[in-house]
Write a protein that holds these residues in place. Structure first.
Motif, short mmCIF file in Angstrom:
data_model
loop_
_atom_site.label_atom_id
_atom_site.label_comp_id
_atom_site.label_asym_id
_atom_site.label_seq_id
_atom_site.Cartn_x
_atom_site.Cartn_y
_atom_site.Cartn_z
N ALA A 1 5.85 -9.26 0.51
CA ALA A 1 5.03 -10.55 0.71
C ALA A 1 5.49 -11.52 -0.22
CB ALA A 1 3.70 -10.08 -0.04
N THR B 1 1.52 -11.92 9.76
CA THR B 1 1.48 -11.01 8.71
C THR B 1 -0.17 -10.44 8.59
OG1 THR B 1 1.80 -10.55 6.35
CG2 THR B 1 1.23 -12.91 6.92
N SER C 1 -0.77 -8.53 5.66
CA SER C 1 -0.69 -8.33 4.24
C SER C 1 -1.92 -8.88 3.44
CB SER C 1 0.58 -8.28 3.74
OG SER C 1 0.55 -8.05 2.28
N VAL D 1 -0.22 -11.41 1.02
CA VAL D 1 0.30 -12.64 1.69
C VAL D 1 -1.11 -13.67 2.04
CG1 VAL D 1 1.29 -13.81 3.50
CG2 VAL D 1 2.28 -12.01 2.26
#
Length: 872
Positions: free
Chosen positions: A79, A117, A119, A122
């Motif tokens: 991240a 992404t 995540s 993030v």
């Protein structure tokens, strides 16, 4: 691969040769290479990662730099790298080292870029994370820019076709994390890169990806159709190319897990108001100019959503106000009903709070990045949809009725999830147990075998204790030796002959026996089969959910809209907002308007002072004079925010508001330099002013504050005067023009539609009081010295300033803010153009030999003679 890597590749170990082969396929990515319990990076990647993560840079050999981090903590480290704008490729071990014949097989299992992404470390729940692509295509003689953007976590996928001059503002308005451009468009890509923030990654791709034939093939394959007419994008050639580029890029990075991307649409300029970057900044719609955060912004005040999907949609609504009257009125009617029916609104909000983020949850499930607990939450969220429908059953407004009827509960899918996932399942899948007992017969049988076998092990332990008379004997297990009998050294003489030794310890010996071997095999086989079957069942359930992606996404969009409408309604109820009337004419009438942000910040003892604002055939431009701190800028901003809120579908902070539809809001407030691009403060101001004049129409709203203040007095006043004339005569836009150039008040008598207003003050013996009320008429005093006194200037400075001001007023002079290189360059365009005699007299003066003050005195003398009709 660096030169050093290539030249010494043959000298490396088999593992390092494997690393270099993978790195050669992904040269633009930081390659995280799994080695045991660590992700390692080597060569230049190691140097980069060490600096970016502030971790130790070591060496594998004298020639190979190395840096790494534990695999169990990889999400946090990755991240950080992505937030810094790096692209990361993860290469994992895909076979058990114990089973490997030679080097362990490794493959790329994940690729993460700023635009791709999933995540949570993030992503911001309330903010879309856009991957954007730009393609250039000629249509006739016109060069168009096709823009596509997608949020892979929500599957929002849109395209637009723009003229080149519109491209920068449009892309900047998206705040993309990553922009894809063609390697063949170096010049245009560089211009775009300069305009974007340093946080945005610009990725160059091969030019063949930007062909129209390629685009048609990619889009048809993705959406499983021969034509794109059903999506309404068939005529947008440039946009389609950009969309195909995005899909190809995602295919490369996501290993073809794209089946959850089921929709694509086009953004039309006829549907949404375009807000350029300076307007968003000056009106502080999404973030404050002070610190760039949401604090002090319109979004902070208006966002009362209860769900991340609603928060993201509301953010988009504020940045893309509507331009279609019917759609705006439908939103306003829905907000009105929800604001009046508190019981319905609160019940809806309670349900919305319990619903999971369906969009991002679906994306993680469809790409197999999820955990059982999240899948169960999706099922519970689907179960709440019938409740939302029931709550909206009595709704009377057209939009709420449509929202209720379009929701799709998906009861079979919700039931399948409920039956499959154990309510006690945790965040980890490693130890199994997340599929409910009773869901699958074979899984239940395997679990029973393992369970009864474990019971038999306890029985063996009791039997062996009795047979050997060793009361401390115990049956145990570890991953290396499996199941064993452990006996302390003090009891070794009691060990029977049929015990087979497995391991010697300092204080004990470990053995096995035939009965233990038999049940160990049963347990381990059944547990292994159980884990594999459980994982397959969970995988199948994820596939089933992904097959329903389109319906889930439609539900998510509708739930987000309900949430956003409830947020508007709550603000209307709590803040005392009124329902605006949206009209097709070009008038505007705001009675008792207030600044939505400032009024929330001010205390009851010092409340915000409301003001009216009117535009019609007789009032097209309001020239607003008055001192600093008297409320001119706030009045401009509040008018812009009220119009923006109204066209976003919200009630507005006013007693009454009639809004003639606005196609664009333009602002020119304050200035800062852009030295990196070689632009001074004044050049930035003029660039923004030029953009307004070149793009505004008669349906626009212009909010202009202190035009021309960045240069000399005469230059600045001339520009402000000339701009005012151009707006009135050539554009006809509704305009609020705040200025310290009191001379502009003369425009009221020269130009039809120009009307003077001023911010009032009350003078006392030793100070002034700012009333913050905008009234009819002009003023000729800026009270700058009083403001300086309030700011805490030394008394000596204030006193001396008053003396200088008195002397200047006595001589009726003005001093320019900046001394120009040559006095003759001062503009005197405020003089009558027809007064040639005066102009000749000015030309006859040798101004370059005079000081600026003397030159101004001479000009003032000529001006006075002109006023009195005297000779020169």
């Amino acid at each position: 691969m660096s030169k050093a890597e290539g030249t010494i590749q043959k000298e490396h170990s088999p593992m390092m040769r494997q690393y270099l082969e993978v790195k050669e396929r992904y040269p633009d990515f930081l390659l995280l290479f799994r080695v045991g319990d660590f992700y390692e990076t080597f060569f230049d990647d190691a140097v980069t990662v060490s600096a970016a993560l502030n971790i130790v840079l070591t060496k594998r050999t004298a020639e190979i730099p190395m840096a790494g981090f534990p695999h169990h903590a990889s999400e946090g480290y990755i991240a950080k790298l992505v937030k810094k704008g790096f692209k990361v490729a993860v290469c994992d071990q895909v076979e058990d080292p114990a089973d490997a014949k030679g080097i362990v097989r490794r493959e790329i299992t994940d690729i993460i870029t700023p635009g791709i992404t999933y995540s949570d470390k993030v992503l911001d729940d309330c903010h879309n994370n856009y991957l954007c692509a730009v393609a250039f295509l000629k249509e006739g003689r016109t060069l168009l820019a096709g823009v596509a953007f997608i949020d892979v976590t929500t599957a929002e996928f849109k395209i637009a076709s723009l003229h080149i001059e519109e491209l920068k503002d449009f892309v900047l308005s998206l705040h993309p994390s990553e922009v894809l451009v063609s390697s063949a468009e170096k010049e245009r890509s560089e211009l775009l890169k300069k305009a974007l923030s340093s946080e945005t990654l610009v990725t160059e791709l091969d030019s063949w990806m930007f062909s129209e034939d390629q685009a048609q093939e990619v889009l048809s394959r993705q959406f499983k159709t021969h034509s794109l007419k059903g999506f309404g994008i068939d005529g947008n050639r440039a946009g389609r190319v950009a969309a195909a580029v995005i899909l190809q890029y995602i295919e490369e990075t996501r290993q073809n897990r794209l089946h959850y991307i089921t929709r694509i649409g086009e953004l039309h300029s006829a549907e949404y108001m375009t807000l350029d970057l300076q307007t968003k900044r000056n009106l502080e719609i999404i973030s404050s100019m002070q610190d760039g955060t949401q604090n002090g912004s319109l979004l902070q005040v208006i966002d009362r959503t209860r769900n991340p999907m609603g928060a993201r949609l509301l953010r988009r609504w504020l940045q893309r106000p509507l331009k279609r009257v019917d759609e705006i009125r439908m939103r306003l009617d829905a907000v009105g009903e929800l604001s009046e029916c508190r019981e319905m609104r609160e019940a809806l909000s309670e349900q919305l709070s319990a619903i999971n983020d369906l969009e991002r949850c679906l994306a993680r499930i469809a790409t197999f990045r999820t955990i059982p607990r999240e899948v169960r939450q999706l099922g519970l969220s689907l179960s709440a949809i019938p409740i939302l429908q029931e709550l909206l059953r009595e709704a009377g407004s057209a939009r709420l009725i449509a929202l209720a009827s379009n929701l799709k509960p998906l009861p079979e899918l919700a039931a399948s999830i409920e039956q499959a996932i154990d309510p006690e399942s945790g965040a980890s899948m490693r130890d199994g147990g997340y599929i409910r007992t009773g869901y699958h017969a074979e899984l239940d049988e395997l679990r029973t075998i393992a369970s009864t076998a474990k019971d038999r092990l306890l029985q063996i332990q009791q039997e062996e204790r009795a047979a050997t008379t060793i009361s401390s004997l115990k049956v145990s297990f570890n991953k290396v030796f499996g199941y064993y009998i452990e006996i302390s050294r003090a009891n070794i003489d009691k060990v029977p002959a049929y015990y087979e030794k497995k391991q010697t310890l300092v204080n004990a010996e470990r053995y096995t026996i035939p009965a233990l071997k038999e049940y160990e095999e049963k347990i381990l086989n059944s547990e292994e089969k159980s884990f594999l079957l459980e994982a397959q069942l969970f995988h199948d359930l994820c596939l089933l959910i992904a097959e329903n992606a389109s319906a889930i996404q439609e539900n998510a969009a509708l739930i987000a809209e309900i949430d956003s409408l409830c947020s508007f309604a709550l603000c209307a109820s709590e803040y005392g907002y009124c329902k605006p009337e949206i009209m097709t004419h070009e008038k505007l009438a705001i009675v008792g308007g207030r600044h939505p942000v400032l009024e929330r910040m001010m205390s009851a003892e010092d409340p915000y002072v409301p003001n009216d604002c009117h535009f019609d055939e007789k009032q097209q431009m309001l020239i607003i004079t008055g001192p600093n701190m008297a409320g001119k800028s706030s009045f401009l901003r509040q008018t812009g925010l009220i119009v923006l809120l109204a066209q976003a579908g919200s009630f507005v902070p006013a007693e009454r508001a009639e809004i003639g539809l606005v196609d664009r809001i333009f602002t020119r407030v304050g200035a800062s330099d852009n030295l990196a691009s070689g632009e001074s403060t004044f050049l930035v101001e003029m660039n923004e002013a030029a953009s307004i004049l070149n793009n505004a129409t008669s349906k626009s709203l212009l909010l202009l504050d202190e035009i021309g203040r960045g240069t000399s007095t005469f230059d600045g006043m001339s520009i402000a005067w000339s701009m005012s004339e151009y707006i009135c005569r050539s554009i006809g836009a509704r305009t609020l023009f705040a200025t310290h150039y009191h001379e502009l008040a003369e425009l009221e008598s020269r130009l039809p539609g120009v009307v003077n207003y001023n911010a009032t003050v009350v003078e006392t013996a030793d100070s002034v009081i700012f009333l913050r009320k905008i009234i009819r008429g002009s003023t000729d005093n800026s009270y700058g010295i009083e403001v300086a006194k309030m700011a805490g200037m030394p008394a000596e400075v204030i006193s001396r300033a008053k003396e200088i001001l008195a002397g200047m007023e006595k001589r009726d002079i003005q001093i320019p803010q900046n001394r120009p290189p040559k006095i003759k360059s001062m503009q005197i365009s405020l003089f009558e153009e027809s007064d040639n005699q005066l102009r000749n007299a000015v030309e006859a003066l040798d101004l370059d030999r005079l000081t600026p003050l003397d030159a101004l005195l001479e000009l003032k003398k000529l001006q006075e003679l002109a006023r009195n009709g005297g000779g020169y």
